[in-house]
Motif scaffolding. Sequence first.
Motif, PDB file in Angstrom:
ATOM      1  N   ASN A 151       0.808  -1.225   0.000  1.00 52.04           N
ATOM      2  CA  ASN A 151       0.000   0.000   0.000  1.00 52.04           C
ATOM      3  C   ASN A 151       0.837   1.268   0.000  1.00 52.04           C
ATOM      4  N   GLU A 152       1.822   1.299  -0.885  1.00 49.25           N
ATOM      5  CA  GLU A 152       2.661   2.489  -0.992  1.00 49.25           C
ATOM      6  C   GLU A 152       3.286   2.566  -2.370  1.00 49.25           C
ATOM      7  N   TYR A 153       3.760   3.751  -2.705  1.00 45.64           N
ATOM      8  CA  TYR A 153       4.639   3.897  -3.866  1.00 45.64           C
ATOM      9  C   TYR A 153       5.916   4.567  -3.399  1.00 45.64           C
ATOM     10  N   GLY A 154       6.961   4.467  -4.203  1.00 42.84           N
ATOM     11  CA  GLY A 154       8.211   5.083  -3.802  1.00 42.84           C
ATOM     12  C   GLY A 154       9.353   4.783  -4.734  1.00 42.84           C
ATOM     13  N   CYS A 155      10.572   5.003  -4.213  1.00 45.28           N
ATOM     14  CA  CYS A 155      11.798   4.777  -4.961  1.00 45.28           C
ATOM     15  C   CYS A 155      12.776   4.044  -4.058  1.00 45.28           C
ATOM     16  N   GLY A 156      13.537   3.109  -4.633  1.00 47.07           N
ATOM     17  CA  GLY A 156      14.422   2.340  -3.777  1.00 47.07           C
ATOM     18  C   GLY A 156      15.692   1.876  -4.443  1.00 47.07           C
ATOM     19  N   PHE A 157      16.625   1.456  -3.610  1.00 51.58           N
ATOM     20  CA  PHE A 157      17.900   0.889  -4.065  1.00 51.58           C
ATOM     21  C   PHE A 157      18.095  -0.539  -3.554  1.00 51.58           C
ATOM     22  N   GLY A 158      17.015  -1.147  -3.047  1.00 53.35           N
ATOM     23  CA  GLY A 158      17.136  -2.504  -2.556  1.00 53.35           C
ATOM     24  C   GLY A 158      18.032  -2.595  -1.338  1.00 53.35           C
ATOM     25  N   ALA A 159      19.064  -3.439  -1.427  1.00 54.92           N
ATOM     26  CA  ALA A 159      19.952  -3.667  -0.286  1.00 54.92           C
ATOM     27  C   ALA A 159      20.922  -2.510  -0.048  1.00 54.92           C
ATOM     28  N   ASN A 160      21.023  -1.594  -0.968  1.00 58.35           N
ATOM     29  CA  ASN A 160      21.966  -0.466  -0.860  1.00 58.35           C
ATOM     30  C   ASN A 160      21.266   0.786  -0.315  1.00 58.35           C
ATOM     31  N   THR A 161      22.035   1.586   0.410  1.00 57.45           N
ATOM     32  CA  THR A 161      21.511   2.867   0.897  1.00 57.45           C
ATOM     33  C   THR A 161      21.881   3.959  -0.104  1.00 57.45           C
ATOM     34  N   GLY A 162      21.090   4.027  -1.153  1.00 62.51           N
ATOM     35  CA  GLY A 162      21.407   4.964  -2.238  1.00 62.51           C
ATOM     36  C   GLY A 162      20.981   6.388  -1.978  1.00 62.51           C
ATOM     37  N   PHE A 163      20.053   6.590  -1.060  1.00 60.85           N
ATOM     38  CA  PHE A 163      19.600   7.937  -0.735  1.00 60.85           C
ATOM     39  C   PHE A 163      20.483   8.488   0.386  1.00 60.85           C
ATOM     40  N   LYS A 164      21.250   9.502   0.081  1.00 62.64           N
ATOM     41  CA  LYS A 164      22.268  10.002   0.998  1.00 62.64           C
ATOM     42  C   LYS A 164      21.762  11.166   1.848  1.00 62.64           C
ATOM     43  N   LYS A 165      22.303  11.222   3.028  1.00 65.56           N
ATOM     44  CA  LYS A 165      21.926  12.252   3.992  1.00 65.56           C
ATOM     45  C   LYS A 165      22.125  13.653   3.424  1.00 65.56           C
ATOM     46  N   SER A 166      21.131  14.519   3.653  1.00 64.76           N
ATOM     47  CA  SER A 166      21.177  15.959   3.333  1.00 64.76           C
ATOM     48  C   SER A 166      21.082  16.276   1.845  1.00 64.76           C
ATOM     49  N   GLN A 167      20.902  15.276   0.988  1.00 62.30           N
ATOM     50  CA  GLN A 167      20.704  15.540  -0.428  1.00 62.30           C
ATOM     51  C   GLN A 167      19.213  15.619  -0.747  1.00 62.30           C
ATOM     52  N   GLU A 168      18.867  16.277  -1.848  1.00 62.36           N
ATOM     53  CA  GLU A 168      17.470  16.504  -2.211  1.00 62.36           C
ATOM     54  C   GLU A 168      17.003  15.433  -3.198  1.00 62.36           C
ATOM     55  N   TYR A 169      15.819  14.846  -2.929  1.00 59.55           N
ATOM     56  CA  TYR A 169      15.231  13.830  -3.808  1.00 59.55           C
ATOM     57  C   TYR A 169      13.744  14.111  -3.972  1.00 59.55           C
ATOM     58  N   THR A 170      13.202  13.732  -5.135  1.00 63.67           N
ATOM     59  CA  THR A 170      11.768  13.906  -5.381  1.00 63.67           C
ATOM     60  C   THR A 170      11.169  12.614  -5.932  1.00 63.67           C
ATOM     61  N   ILE A 171       9.875  12.431  -5.636  1.00 66.56           N
ATOM     62  CA  ILE A 171       9.103  11.322  -6.206  1.00 66.56           C
ATOM     63  C   ILE A 171       7.855  11.932  -6.840  1.00 66.56           C
ATOM     64  N   HIS A 172       7.618  11.570  -8.100  1.00 70.61           N
ATOM     65  CA  HIS A 172       6.472  12.088  -8.855  1.00 70.61           C
ATOM     66  C   HIS A 172       5.540  10.930  -9.165  1.00 70.61           C
ATOM     67  N   ALA A 173       4.245  11.126  -8.935  1.00 70.53           N
ATOM     68  CA  ALA A 173       3.297  10.030  -9.167  1.00 70.53           C
ATOM     69  C   ALA A 173       1.976  10.554  -9.716  1.00 70.53           C
ATOM     70  N   LEU A 174       1.315   9.707 -10.507  1.00 64.77           N
ATOM     71  CA  LEU A 174      -0.037   9.954 -10.996  1.00 64.77           C
ATOM     72  C   LEU A 174      -0.939   8.855 -10.443  1.00 64.77           C
ATOM     73  N   TYR A 175      -2.044   9.233  -9.837  1.00 64.36           N
ATOM     74  CA  TYR A 175      -2.983   8.228  -9.341  1.00 64.36           C
ATOM     75  C   TYR A 175      -4.398   8.798  -9.359  1.00 64.36           C
ATOM     76  N   ALA A 176      -5.353   7.886  -9.250  1.00 64.66           N
ATOM     77  CA  ALA A 176      -6.766   8.267  -9.292  1.00 64.66           C
ATOM     78  C   ALA A 176      -7.455   7.840  -8.007  1.00 64.66           C
ATOM     79  N   LEU A 177      -8.374   8.690  -7.549  1.00 64.65           N
ATOM     80  CA  LEU A 177      -9.159   8.413  -6.346  1.00 64.65           C
ATOM     81  C   LEU A 177     -10.511   7.840  -6.751  1.00 64.65           C
ATOM     82  N   HIS A 178     -10.906   6.786  -6.102  1.00 62.51           N
ATOM     83  CA  HIS A 178     -12.198   6.160  -6.387  1.00 62.51           C
ATOM     84  C   HIS A 178     -12.995   6.093  -5.086  1.00 62.51           C
TER      85      HIS A 178
END
Length: 543
Positions: A115-142
């Motif tokens: 029950n989520e969407y997101g971005c990942g690197f699996g076993a690696n910690t690819g998202f580094k401290k203090s850096q800027e990241y964005t996630i863009h999504a399109l979804y519909a409400l029913h």
Amino acid sequence: MRERTSITIIVVIFLIIGAFNAYLAIYPATFNFHSAELQLQGNNVEETVSYTPNKDYHTLYRNFVTPIVTTLVAGTDSITITQVECSSGTSYYQDVNGQYYSTSDSQKLAYTSPNEYGCGFGANTGFKKSQEYTIHALYALHPKTIYEIKRKNYIKFVAYSSKNHPRLQIGKNFQVRGDVVSKKSYYALDDVILYIPFTVTDTSAYAIITTPDFSFDDSTIRIIFITLISLLPAIALFFLWYAFGKEYAEEDLPRELSQYPNDRKPWEVAAFFQPPFGQLDEHFASTLMMDFYQRKIIDIKEIKGDTYVKLKSPITQKFDPVEKTFLEIIDHFQKTADVKDVHEGYFNMTRTLKRSELTSRIVTATLFSGLQKVIKEKSKNYIDYTGNYILITAFFFITLLVQIVSATPMIIAYIAGFISIIITAYGSTLFVRYHKNHYVEYQKWNGFKNYLKTMESMTRAPPEAIVLWDKYLVYATALGVEKVVLDKFKEWKIITPVQVQTYTAIYATHTIAHVSGSSSGSTGGGFGGAASGGIGGGGGGGR
């Protein structure tokens, strides 16, 4: 003046702790996104959330309370996702059943949840401290429910649940585009509710809720209440002190006084003017032993590291009830000592205390219990303990109140309760009040105690002052600074090594209180709820 300074310092500390606790309760402590942009049109949502990690993460996600589905089920709230894009990492989403979907990688990533969407690197910690990241999504409400407000239909979209987002302000860290009704600002405790106009020709498939106006979650009252509860211990502490602890009379005395204020019996000083007040503790026992030794009622000597005691004076009516009972305890130990532990009329108190049998302990405990009652009763002529009792009771109910009104009990109540127990158990004068002018005498005994810690002027006293030194040593024992005074006497060489051994043996007898048993007589992320109805909910986070 010093008491006022003490209560001021304690209250200020409680205020700081309370304010910090309120901040933690009002603002989410777990990692979350810091800003969001929403483009809303009908039941379609285009969302961009921005993150600045506080540490390295495997995954950045945005979850929901309403189920994410791939097949619509009539009559239920649901969300369908059509696109997820990442500034870094592999995009994915999982439906409510844990079915994994990804446009760039068919293998399911670790550190993801249903029950989520997101971005990942699996076993690696690819998202580094203090850096800027964005996630863009399109979804519909029913939605299963439509809100009819002022003759128009709306979808009630709970964009983010309470405590699952930072404070959001339109035009700052929250951009909302489209024909949408919203508030200008949402506290972290608010559900972020948006009303989206929804045009549908056939409303028979929906539940219709008609309301006269738009309703938004407003946590202002909750924030005020949490703040007041967090500050309540500090406020209560001050007023309890003012009502039950503030002394009727006090003097601005120097820090050190070279003379003891009254020629009191040493045990009275130990019981009424040295914490814990009205309690038979180690210093009380040592004080009586030292006093009896100086008055030649008992004799004490040290042999091979053990303390030997001899009762020299018969127990008569010349002793007050406290002295008489304590002498009876010594007499009981002497009579029950093993024959092997008796030497020239002296009994080995060290070994007797260690080997004391159960029946002997019961007798001793009974004697000490009676002695404790006498001391406690006499202390009421000097001290009013009402403040202590009310302090403990008040903080018990404050802690209980916090547990009832808060899903996460606030640490301030427990800290306050713990400190209140320490204050009362260890004899602070803040919440007890001396009768008559006894508090001034307490101040003077404290000044004399401070003097005993230094007493440099004693080095200039004549040799015949040894009588005075003996008196000072007894009072030093009553005030708990006997070792400091004894070290001074050794340094000045005004006592012999034999005397040092004797006094050390006397101090070792404090364990008599333990044997009697009398010394214990003192009193982030995850699914929340899409509150307030509506569809959506949830928030951001990282793993």
